[in-house]
Design a protein around this motif. Structure first.
Motif: not given
Length: 177
Positions: A53-55, A58-60
């Motif tokens: 999620e924090n990378a 990435t998508a989103g």
């Protein structure tokens, strides 16, 4: 001496079927597709330690506007139909026309029917003749509203009934005493 067909000592196991060699291109294809029996080994998958999620990249992860966020929220909550109906009420002057909107107002939505109240019975009758045009305009502009029909009513007439528990009777006459 040894018997005919006997194996000499120390010769290793006898293979019953001849060894088949698979062409290298086929073996590479099977290995890459994961179809080769040796490629199907059940290895434990390594868990990723970083949080997806924090990378970055990435998508989103791209910022979104408030309008897009609110649009997703209303769609997920199931408010689209009700909000489209409210849009019909707010845009009534654009849908029906300025002159018509001065003499009418939407008052209710019930089971796909939009009820519009007019200032006079003459306006209500005139709008009944324009019903198809107004309905097609609403369906074209606000398809999510679910309006299937329009009902035009005249002004409210005064009621002689007082309170919720009135009984049917003859009503008022020329004298009140």
């Amino acid at each position: 001496m040894s018997e005919p067909g006997a194996r000499p000592e120390g010769a290793g196991p006898v293979s019953q079927t001849p060894v088949e060699t698979v062409p290298e291109t086929v073996a590479t294809y099977l290995r890459l597709r994961g179809l080769e029996p040796s490629a199907r080994s059940f290895r434990k998958k390594r868990r990723r330690t970083d949080d997806d999620e924090n990378a970055p990249f990435t998508a989103g992860r791209d910022p979104r506007g408030v309008g897009a966020v609110l649009s997703d929220l209303t769609r997920e909550a199931g408010w689209d139909k009700q909000l489209a109906r409210e849009d019909v009420v707010h845009a009534w002057s654009d849908v029906a026309g300025e002159d018509t909107a001065r003499h009418t107002r939407p008052v209710a939505f019930s089971e796909g029917t939009l009820t519009v109240q007019a200032d006079s019975t003459a306006w209500a009758k005139q709008l009944q003749l324009m019903r198809a045009h107004i309905l097609s305009e609403i369906v074209l502009r606000f398809p999510d509203a679910g309006v299937d029909a329009i009902r035009f009513i005249g002004p409210d007439v005064p009621s002689w009934k007082w309170g919720p528990r009135t009984i049917p009777g003859r009503g008022p006459r020329d004298t009140y005493g």
